[in-house]
Design a protein around this motif. Structure first.
Motif, PDB file in Angstrom:
ATOM      1  N   ALA A   1      25.737  13.346  29.870  1.00 13.87           N
ATOM      2  CA  ALA A   1      23.918  12.549  29.476  1.00 13.87           C
ATOM      3  C   ALA A   1      23.476  11.198  30.600  1.00 13.87           C
ATOM      4  O   ALA A   1      23.025  11.224  31.311  1.00 13.87           O
TER       5      ALA A   1
ATOM      6  N   ARG B   1      16.619  16.334  28.018  1.00 14.28           N
ATOM      7  CA  ARG B   1      15.520  15.667  28.753  1.00 14.28           C
ATOM      8  C   ARG B   1      13.896  15.869  29.792  1.00 14.28           C
ATOM      9  O   ARG B   1      12.706  14.903  29.762  1.00 14.28           O
TER      10      ARG B   1
ATOM     11  N   GLU C   1      20.986  18.566  28.589  1.00 19.20           N
ATOM     12  CA  GLU C   1      20.919  16.968  28.910  1.00 19.20           C
ATOM     13  C   GLU C   1      19.872  17.350  29.451  1.00 19.20           C
ATOM     14  O   GLU C   1      18.772  16.538  29.330  1.00 19.20           O
TER      15      GLU C   1
END
Ligand SMILES: [Mg+2]
Lengths: 197, 200
Positions: free
Chosen positions: A25, A57, A53
């Motif tokens: 992350a 996002r 990730e």
């Protein structure tokens, strides 16, 4: 931001640390914090959490989002992501280090020779934690291949935490733009919270 | 049709477009017909024209004219991945394949294209395709494929083997190509009267 306890092994033995973010992350967050315009990837089990990730996002799912897409081979990724620089943008690649053999001609004759900034994050397969008896043959040599061709690289492993990985990726993006060259970050996930193949 | 005859038409047709050009004889012959800031010559990097086009097509300002690529059969077959990638990502761009069935800059050794129909390969991967064996059809098929939206276009142009005589090598530092091409790209969405002069 993911908050969970994380166990990893420091230089002086087993340590238990409370960290705010996973390694994967932290790398993904650093890509977007660096205004990377688009990320293309060639998958690996170990680097998949970074891709997941990045996609999450960016509001996507199942390996695809508006700014994240798969490609079939590493040299293609260098061609596609390197071209972003001509549009005044920074391209990013997420891959595994055994693909640098495929990528090397494109990296040198295209991004290096044409002075195109490019950010590459690659997980490593040539050392600690590797089970595959063949992959060492290319992956162990990758730092020396990059060094021999004048491609700047930075190495990360268990000895620093997720925050440091993120900071290095952010500064690598900056360094690529300052030097008008590709910059590679090699991440060894052994004894981090990451997944090994 | 000789390569240089195709390039004479293409230099005119692509004057307002970002153009990615494959290495060696094709780049040299195009530069001898017309050297221009909108030409991105790949001086080496065989097989990368389709990938660089894809990156430009995905990264360009939406107001810019469509990205065009001038590719050779040998170079395309060195990285045929660009065909399925184009079908998957669907960048709006037009690849013109100058197909002489040989590696024209590499001693004229044969490529697969005498046996393998590269236009059908592109069509199978989802590209809109056309074929132009002469200058007239080159103009009409180019114009038709330029209008295609929602997927990339592929124009198959059979040409004679052989290179034009006495064409000078392109002895340019690639960074100069980057500089002039990216400046052209940055100014290309402005009205032509306000463009900077970027000639070097
Ligand atoms: Mg050829």
């Amino acid at each position: 931001m993911v908050t969970r306890p994380l166990e990893f092994f420091g230089e002086s033995g087993k340590e238990r640390l409370q960290v705010s973010i996973s390694y994967a992350a932290s790398v993904a967050e650093a890509f977007w914090a660096s205004d990377v315009a688009r990320v293309v990837y060639i998958p690996s089990v170990t680097v998949a959490p970074v891709i997941e990730e990045l996609v999450r996002r960016d509001g996507g799912a199942d390996g695809v989002s508006p700014r994240v897409t798969p490609l079939s081979r590493e040299e293609e990724a260098v061609g596609v992501a390197g071209a972003a620089a001509l549009c005044g943008k920074l391209g990013g690649i997420v891959m595994q280090d055994n693909g640098f053999g495929n990528a090397l001609t494109a990296l040198t004759t295209w991004t290096l020779s044409y002075h195109l900034p490019l950010l590459i994050f690659a997980n490593t397969r040539g050392s600690l934690g590797e089970y595959n008896s063949m992959i060492h043959s290319i992956s162990t040599a990758v730092p020396r291949l990059l060094e021999a061709t004048g491609i700047h690289y930075l190495e990360l492993d268990r000895r620093s935490g997720p925050e440091d990985w993120g900071a290095v990726v952010r500064e690598a993006a900056n360094h690529a733009q300052m030097t008008f060259r590709p910059v590679v970050v090699l991440g060894s996930f052994w004894n981090t919270d990451g997944r090994l193949a | 049709m000789k390569r240089i005859e195709a390039l004479e038409v293409l230099a005119e047709l692509t004057a307002q477009h970002p153009v990615v050009v494959t290495c060696a004889a094709t780049s040299r012959e195009l530069a001898s017909v017309k050297d221009s800031d909108n030409h991105l010559y790949l001086l080496d990097s065989m097989g990368l024209v389709g990938s660089v086009m894809t990156g430009l097509a995905l990264g360009r300002d939406a107001s810019l004219p469509k990205v065009v690529g001038l590719e050779g059969d040998g170079s395309l077959l060195m990285n045929p991945n660009v065909l399925p990638t184009g079908g998957y990502l669907k960048p709006e761009m037009l690849m013109v394949l100058l197909d002489n069935e040989v590696y024209g800059s590499t001693a004229g050794l044969p490529t697969y294209s005498s046996e393998v129909n590269v236009e059908e390969l592109a069509a199978a991967a989802g590209w809109a395709t056309g074929r132009a064996p002469d200058q007239q059809s080159l103009r009409s098929e180019y114009a038709r494929l330029l209008q295609v939206t929602g997927r990339p276009g592929f124009l198959h142009v059979p040409i004679e083997a052989g290179n034009a005589a006495e064409i000078p090598k392109l002895l340019i530092d690639p960074v100069r190509i980057t500089h002039r091409f990216s400046r052209w790209l940055a100014s290309a969405d402005k009205p032509s009267g306000s463009r900077e002069t970027v000639a070097e």
